[in-house]
Design a protein around this motif. Structure first.
Motif, PDB file in Angstrom:
ATOM      1  N   ARG A   1       0.842  -1.173   0.000  1.00 38.09           N
ATOM      2  CA  ARG A   1       0.000   0.000   0.000  1.00 38.09           C
ATOM      3  C   ARG A   1       0.886   1.234   0.000  1.00 38.09           C
ATOM      4  O   ARG A   1       2.018   1.190   0.460  1.00 38.09           O
ATOM      5  CB  ARG A   1      -0.946   0.003   1.205  1.00 38.09           C
ATOM      6  N   ILE A   2       0.292   2.331  -0.527  1.00 36.16           N
ATOM      7  CA  ILE A   2       1.087   3.556  -0.610  1.00 36.16           C
ATOM      8  C   ILE A   2       0.150   4.745  -0.445  1.00 36.16           C
ATOM      9  O   ILE A   2      -0.993   4.735  -0.916  1.00 36.16           O
ATOM     10  CB  ILE A   2       1.835   3.610  -1.963  1.00 36.16           C
ATOM     11  N   LYS A   3       0.660   5.785   0.225  1.00 39.75           N
ATOM     12  CA  LYS A   3      -0.194   6.950   0.431  1.00 39.75           C
ATOM     13  C   LYS A   3      -0.236   7.773  -0.836  1.00 39.75           C
ATOM     14  O   LYS A   3       0.747   7.873  -1.564  1.00 39.75           O
ATOM     15  CB  LYS A   3       0.380   7.815   1.570  1.00 39.75           C
ATOM     16  N   LEU A   4      -1.397   8.382  -1.070  1.00 36.18           N
ATOM     17  CA  LEU A   4      -1.580   9.187  -2.271  1.00 36.18           C
ATOM     18  C   LEU A   4      -1.649  10.660  -1.903  1.00 36.18           C
ATOM     19  O   LEU A   4      -2.203  11.037  -0.881  1.00 36.18           O
ATOM     20  CB  LEU A   4      -2.880   8.816  -2.987  1.00 36.18           C
ATOM     21  N   GLU A   5      -1.095  11.478  -2.782  1.00 38.18           N
ATOM     22  CA  GLU A   5      -1.283  12.912  -2.650  1.00 38.18           C
ATOM     23  C   GLU A   5      -1.272  13.491  -4.054  1.00 38.18           C
ATOM     24  O   GLU A   5      -0.880  12.819  -5.010  1.00 38.18           O
ATOM     25  CB  GLU A   5      -0.173  13.522  -1.800  1.00 38.18           C
ATOM     26  N   GLY A   6      -1.690  14.716  -4.163  1.00 39.79           N
ATOM     27  CA  GLY A   6      -1.666  15.325  -5.492  1.00 39.79           C
ATOM     28  C   GLY A   6      -3.058  15.664  -5.977  1.00 39.79           C
ATOM     29  O   GLY A   6      -3.973  15.916  -5.199  1.00 39.79           O
ATOM     30  N   THR A   7      -3.221  15.654  -7.304  1.00 33.60           N
ATOM     31  CA  THR A   7      -4.497  16.063  -7.888  1.00 33.60           C
ATOM     32  C   THR A   7      -5.485  14.907  -7.805  1.00 33.60           C
ATOM     33  O   THR A   7      -5.814  14.255  -8.787  1.00 33.60           O
ATOM     34  CB  THR A   7      -4.327  16.467  -9.354  1.00 33.60           C
ATOM     35  N   ILE A   8      -5.916  14.719  -6.616  1.00 33.65           N
ATOM     36  CA  ILE A   8      -6.943  13.698  -6.421  1.00 33.65           C
ATOM     37  C   ILE A   8      -7.866  14.215  -5.338  1.00 33.65           C
ATOM     38  O   ILE A   8      -7.406  14.733  -4.320  1.00 33.65           O
ATOM     39  CB  ILE A   8      -6.291  12.328  -6.080  1.00 33.65           C
ATOM     40  N   ASP A   9      -9.147  14.110  -5.557  1.00 36.73           N
ATOM     41  CA  ASP A   9     -10.115  14.707  -4.652  1.00 36.73           C
ATOM     42  C   ASP A   9     -10.328  13.763  -3.475  1.00 36.73           C
ATOM     43  O   ASP A   9     -11.113  12.807  -3.558  1.00 36.73           O
ATOM     44  CB  ASP A   9     -11.427  14.946  -5.409  1.00 36.73           C
ATOM     45  N   VAL A  10      -9.652  14.048  -2.387  1.00 35.64           N
ATOM     46  CA  VAL A  10      -9.719  13.139  -1.244  1.00 35.64           C
ATOM     47  C   VAL A  10     -11.111  13.091  -0.651  1.00 35.64           C
ATOM     48  O   VAL A  10     -11.599  12.050  -0.236  1.00 35.64           O
ATOM     49  CB  VAL A  10      -8.693  13.565  -0.169  1.00 35.64           C
ATOM     50  N   CYS A  11     -11.775  14.227  -0.612  1.00 33.91           N
ATOM     51  CA  CYS A  11     -13.089  14.254   0.051  1.00 33.91           C
ATOM     52  C   CYS A  11     -14.113  13.423  -0.690  1.00 33.91           C
ATOM     53  O   CYS A  11     -15.002  12.815  -0.102  1.00 33.91           O
ATOM     54  CB  CYS A  11     -13.616  15.677   0.120  1.00 33.91           C
ATOM     55  N   LYS A  12     -13.984  13.410  -1.999  1.00 37.37           N
ATOM     56  CA  LYS A  12     -15.062  12.806  -2.783  1.00 37.37           C
ATOM     57  C   LYS A  12     -14.971  11.281  -2.787  1.00 37.37           C
ATOM     58  O   LYS A  12     -15.976  10.596  -2.815  1.00 37.37           O
ATOM     59  CB  LYS A  12     -14.960  13.325  -4.211  1.00 37.37           C
ATOM     60  N   LEU A  13     -13.750  10.765  -2.777  1.00 42.74           N
ATOM     61  CA  LEU A  13     -13.594   9.333  -2.955  1.00 42.74           C
ATOM     62  C   LEU A  13     -13.828   8.584  -1.656  1.00 42.74           C
ATOM     63  O   LEU A  13     -13.674   9.136  -0.566  1.00 42.74           O
ATOM     64  CB  LEU A  13     -12.184   9.028  -3.474  1.00 42.74           C
ATOM     65  N   VAL A  14     -14.192   7.326  -1.792  1.00 41.45           N
ATOM     66  CA  VAL A  14     -14.463   6.512  -0.608  1.00 41.45           C
ATOM     67  C   VAL A  14     -13.670   5.221  -0.668  1.00 41.45           C
ATOM     68  O   VAL A  14     -13.198   4.802  -1.736  1.00 41.45           O
ATOM     69  CB  VAL A  14     -15.965   6.168  -0.476  1.00 41.45           C
ATOM     70  N   THR A  15     -13.583   4.583   0.461  1.00 44.05           N
ATOM     71  CA  THR A  15     -12.872   3.311   0.567  1.00 44.05           C
ATOM     72  C   THR A  15     -13.519   2.276  -0.319  1.00 44.05           C
ATOM     73  O   THR A  15     -14.738   2.201  -0.421  1.00 44.05           O
ATOM     74  CB  THR A  15     -12.938   2.832   2.028  1.00 44.05           C
ATOM     75  N   GLY A  16     -12.677   1.461  -0.923  1.00 44.38           N
ATOM     76  CA  GLY A  16     -13.209   0.338  -1.680  1.00 44.38           C
ATOM     77  C   GLY A  16     -13.298   0.589  -3.165  1.00 44.38           C
ATOM     78  O   GLY A  16     -13.590  -0.330  -3.929  1.00 44.38           O
ATOM     79  N   THR A  17     -13.061   1.822  -3.568  1.00 50.28           N
ATOM     80  CA  THR A  17     -13.095   2.128  -5.001  1.00 50.28           C
ATOM     81  C   THR A  17     -11.841   1.576  -5.656  1.00 50.28           C
ATOM     82  O   THR A  17     -10.732   1.741  -5.140  1.00 50.28           O
ATOM     83  CB  THR A  17     -13.098   3.652  -5.193  1.00 50.28           C
ATOM     84  N   VAL A  18     -12.017   0.931  -6.799  1.00 49.83           N
ATOM     85  CA  VAL A  18     -10.860   0.450  -7.542  1.00 49.83           C
ATOM     86  C   VAL A  18     -10.612   1.437  -8.677  1.00 49.83           C
ATOM     87  O   VAL A  18     -11.516   1.758  -9.437  1.00 49.83           O
ATOM     88  CB  VAL A  18     -11.111  -0.962  -8.105  1.00 49.83           C
ATOM     89  N   LEU A  19      -9.399   1.948  -8.753  1.00 44.65           N
ATOM     90  CA  LEU A  19      -9.121   2.942  -9.785  1.00 44.65           C
ATOM     91  C   LEU A  19      -7.670   2.821 -10.242  1.00 44.65           C
ATOM     92  O   LEU A  19      -6.877   2.078  -9.671  1.00 44.65           O
ATOM     93  CB  LEU A  19      -9.398   4.354  -9.265  1.00 44.65           C
ATOM     94  N   ALA A  20      -7.375   3.565 -11.290  1.00 42.88           N
ATOM     95  CA  ALA A  20      -6.017   3.588 -11.809  1.00 42.88           C
ATOM     96  C   ALA A  20      -5.482   5.006 -11.638  1.00 42.88           C
ATOM     97  O   ALA A  20      -6.151   5.971 -11.993  1.00 42.88           O
ATOM     98  CB  ALA A  20      -6.011   3.204 -13.287  1.00 42.88           C
ATOM     99  N   VAL A  21      -4.282   5.131 -11.088  1.00 44.02           N
ATOM    100  CA  VAL A  21      -3.695   6.464 -10.884  1.00 44.02           C
ATOM    101  C   VAL A  21      -2.426   6.571 -11.732  1.00 44.02           C
ATOM    102  O   VAL A  21      -1.668   5.607 -11.878  1.00 44.02           O
ATOM    103  CB  VAL A  21      -3.343   6.733  -9.409  1.00 44.02           C
TER     104      VAL A  21
END
Lengths: 419, 469
Positions: free
Chosen positions: B141-161
């Motif tokens: 696992r790795i922490k994310l930062e940057g242009t990603i909307d932290v408030c909007k996303l929720v746990t369990g979403t599968v996505l590609a960064v």
């Protein structure tokens, strides 16, 4: 003429009976199509207002149509009072329908009573709720009876678990098995009946743990078909089997009766100790002990949880009159063994010889004879009898044995006129 | 639309009785298949851990995300696993999101003695500016930062960064993408208008009398008792009614009797018993006239975890006599007259609402469609069965109508996907509070709200009808 009849009907409902006449209520009451009911209501209002403009009539209308709201076209269906009708109509972009919803004498503050009226009439017409509707659905067919009967059982068992119904049905399969519903319609005779059938109950019943068993075994003996078989019972084991079967078949008593039995049966245990019964009763004894204990236990529970139901059951029971019961039979619960003795079957002297051949096969020949000989007087005929035999044990006698004088002749006949 | 069609016939009911009255036949069921088999649970075993459901979710979603990533960022984009990452190298990683929320109720924290914390009062939203996103794949696992909307996303979403690892050990995100819509079968062309009525949140047993009249009016419209001939004719075109959950009110769930002494509660009956009897009568009226699908909801007597199993037919002795009554799962998937329906009773959307900054239920519904997963927060914050073979909440294909029940207000939208998919999103409002249901027109794939009202003493003008100027 028929046309005017409905006007008079509505007039009577609204003015005399002060009812709230909704279109649905009128449709079910007069048995007409809902649209016709709406038209009838309108016609009545028009005529009444024409002939008497000061008539005390308040009308509510149903208005429906579309309205643009929040950017989309919303379909609105509203029940409105007459005074608001025009205002609502003007707001709607497209009016789909307007019709009279209800007529009543008094002004309604809110639409609550309308719902109540509709709900009440619907409750009494649940089975044909779409009979007068404007839409008929071909796909809405009741399921096949095999599936629906299981749901019927669920309906009928208010108090008891459906497993008991299952048990009952199992028993009924091998004998005369009137359909479950029919059996449920037959009321149990009473405590005495319970005793009577207990006399003939077999171990089979003992094996069933359900309350139903205890009650129905007892009550079964009171049923008319059981009666004849009870007599046979004294004539042989085969007859006993048949009796048992009949008892079983009548076990599908309404579950409510089961509940009703326990409180009544409380007094019975002390009287109903089947210890006095011989041979066939030996098997029956453990049954009865079990049943007695079960009943006692049940009674405890009942007093806690279901006394209300029990009381209502009791009331129901008291009103029950079996078809073959004659007026002299009642459901008085004897409160002491003495009473039983007094009321023990005392066939008239002519009948005492007849019992002799009978006792051969009868469960309790000596005790019966003795009790018969002892007590002659018998005012009341009880459904089932308990008696005290020589050893002081209380035993059961089937119902027919307890029948009044009028039975003696029958007994004589059956016994081949050995009087 | 329903109203226009209804208005086409002449008004006949404000007149003396006519000789004959029209009766309309309900449109026959031309084609119906229930495809909710993936949501049916047979033998249930809870001895498994929930890790398996995340593992299978990632395995199933990975191919979709890889193809989407290639579409977005070019075929040459490097797709790597977390263990293969090199610092500073721009690449794309596919993984499951985890949002670390300090306000998220944690049972461990609650019962921990060293913290001596009181249980947290329930809030409407648990988001906090300090929330952090973590991307997890199969091994790391790795922490994310940057242009990603932290408030909007929720746990369990599968996505590609898309981004690169910083020296700090965090992943700097430049862009991200979701699995987007699944492929969709073309919608059938119907020649006549056919409607499906969606209702949710009947809320029986709730004690509020106002909604009872509304419920009765709804049943009367559908069964053809209410309205003029035109409206009855239109109502005959309603081919199905779907009750999307919360048939009973949350008041019926009161657990007071558990805490009270036995002697006080001996004669009392659970509130749900009376409510279920009322529901049975309503279902009887409906099923005598139209096929009905009943989905359980949050407050209904069935299991709590998703997927909720159908209500038991023994509770509806009167209504189950009709074969038109169907008790179905939540979520529910079916093909009605060739139109694919998929919907839930709203627990998935309301759970995402609690842990995300998204405010509109319709927006959340659209978002679940885009991430191609019905309920990403299960099993983290929403109860779920521990699946291990497959995750049934992933969209295998795109539905034509996607609905969720028990939203605070009505909402409907047509959403277009990247491959010309066309989905009608419907947020079915809670009937007990809004008195509104939804009519979906299968021919035009449009939705019209239909609302009911009575009149009350305190209403002035037409406030209750929402007809205020």
């Amino acid at each position: 003429m028929a046309d005017q009849l409905y006007l008079e009907n509505i007039d009577e409902f609204v003015t005399d009976q002060n009812k709230i006449v909704t279109y649905k209520w009128l449709s079910y009451t007069l048995g007409v199509h809902v649209n016709q009911a709406k038209q009838m209501l309108y016609d009545y209002v028009e005529r009444k207002r024409k002939e008497n403009s000061g008539a005390q009539l308040h009308v509510t209308y149903l208005v429906s149509g579309s309205l643009i709201q929040n950017g989309h076209s919303c379909h609105k269906v509203a029940v409105v009072r007459e005074d608001k009708l025009e205002a609502v109509k003007s707001k709607l972009a497209v009016t789909a329908s307007i019709h009279v919803y209800s007529i009543q004498k008094a002004m309604l503050k809110d639409s609550g009573p309308l719902f109540n009226t509709d709900y009440d009439i619907l409750k009494s017409n649940l089975q044909n709720c779409s009979k007068f509707s404007a839409i008929q659905c071909a796909a809405a067919v009741p399921r096949a009876p095999a599936e629906s009967s299981s749901s019927e059982k669920f309906e009928q068992s208010d108090l008891q678990v459906s497993s008991e119904t299952q048990a009952n049905n199992e028993l009924t399969t091998n004998g005369h098995s009137p359909p479950t519903s029919k059996q449920i319609l037959q009321q149990p005779k009473g405590i005495m009946g319970m005793f009577a059938s207990k006399a003939a109950s077999k171990t089979q019943e003992a094996n069933k743990e359900t309350k139903t068993e205890a009650k129905e075994v007892s009550s079964a003996g009171n049923k008319a078909p059981g009666k004849g078989n009870v007599m046979n019972n004294f004539f042989g084991k085969a007859a006993m089997n048949k009796l048992k079967v009949n008892l079983d078949s009548e076990q599908a008593v309404k579950e409510e009766k089961i509940v009703e039995q326990p409180p009544v049966s409380v007094t019975e245990p002390k009287l109903a100790a089947p210890t006095g019964l011989k041979k066939p009763s030996k098997k029956a004894e453990p049954v009865k002990m079990q049943q007695k204990e079960k009943k006692r236990g049940k009674r405890m529970e009942l007093s806690d949880d279901e006394t209300k139901e029990t009381e209502s059951m009791k009331k129901k029971r008291r009103r029950i009159k079996l078809p073959e019961s004659d007026s002299s039979e009642d459901e008085v619960i004897p409160d002491s063994p003495g009473d039983y003795e007094a009321e023990s079957p005392s066939p008239p002297p002519p009948a005492s010889p007849p019992p002799e051949p009978v006792p051969k096969t009868e469960p309790e020949p000596p005790s019966v004879k003795s009790s018969n000989g002892e007590k002659r007087k018998r005012k009341r005929v009880l459904k089932s009898k308990t008696f005290v035999d020589e050893e002081g044990c209380i035993g059961f006698l089937p119902r027919w044995w307890c029948r009044g004088w009028q039975f003696d002749c029958q007994v004589l006949e059956i016994l081949g006129g050995q009087s | 639309m329903f109203s226009e069609q209804a208005a086409q016939r002449a008004h006949t009911l404000l007149s003396p009785p006519s000789a004959s009255n029209a009766t309309f036949a309900r449109v026959p069921v031309s084609m119906y298949t229930n495809s909710s088999q993936p949501f049916r649970l047979g033998e249930r075993s809870f001895s498994r851990q929930y890790a398996h459901i995340y593992a299978t979710r990632l395995i199933q979603m990975r191919p979709f995300l890889v193809s989407r990533a290639k579409q977005h960022w070019g075929a040459g984009v490097q797709i790597k696993k977390l263990c293969e990452l090199q610092p500073g190298e721009k690449c794309c990683v596919v993984g499951t999101l985890f949002k670390a929320m300090p306000l998220q109720p944690s049972i461990l924290r609650e019962i921990s003695e060293e913290h001596n914390l009181l249980p947290q009062p329930p809030r409407s939203k648990y988001i906090h500016p300090d929330d952090e996103l973590v991307l997890e794949d199969e091994l790391q696992r790795i922490k994310l930062e940057g242009t990603i909307d932290v408030c909007k996303l929720v746990t369990g979403t599968v996505l590609a960064v898309l981004g690169s690892v910083r020296d700090t050990g965090k992943f700097l995100v430049e862009d991200h993408c979701f699995a987007e819509l699944a492929p969709q079968e073309p919608a059938p062309c119907l020649d006549t208008d056919r409607f499906v009525l969606l209702v949710s949140g009947l809320g029986l047993g709730g004690g509020g009398g106002e909604s009872l009249l509304g419920t009765q009016l709804l049943v009367d419209v559908v069964t053809g008792q209410l309205g003029d001939e035109g409206e009855q004719c239109s109502a005959a075109h309603v081919s199905r009614v779907i009750l999307a959950g919360n048939l009973l009110s949350h008041n019926t769930q009161s657990r007071d009797s558990i805490n009270k002494a036995k002697y006080l509660t001996k004669k009392t009956q659970a509130a749900s018993v009376e409510a279920v009897k009322m529901l049975d009568e309503i279902l009887l009226q409906l099923s005598a006239s139209v096929p009905v699908d009943v989905m359980p909801g949050e407050f209904d007597p069935t299991n709590y975890t998703l997927p909720q199993q159908p209500l038991h037919p023994c509770m509806f002795p009167l209504a189950t006599a009709y074969s038109t009554l169907q008790l179905v799962t939540n979520p529910y998937q079916a093909t009605i007259d060739g139109v694919r329906f998929l919907g839930t009773s709203g627990q998935n959307v309301s759970d995402i609402f609690r842990y995300s900054s998204m405010e509109d239920h319709l927006e959340i519904l659209e978002w679940t469609l885009r991430i191609r997963h019905i309920s990403p927060t299960a099993p983290d914050t929403l109860g779920c069965y521990p699946f291990y073979k497959t995750d049934p909440f992933i969209f295998p294909e795109c539905p034509h109508v996607y609905f969720c029940g028990n939203t605070p207000s009505f909402g409907s939208k047509i959403f277009r996907g990247p491959e010309d998919q066309r989905v009608l999103l419907v947020a079915v409002p809670d009937f007990s509070s809004t008195q509104t249901a939804c009519l979906v027109n299968l021919r035009s794939l449009a939705c019209q709200p239909i609302s009911f009202s009575g009149f009350g003493a305190e209403e002035e003008d037409l406030g209750g009808l929402g007809l205020d100027p």
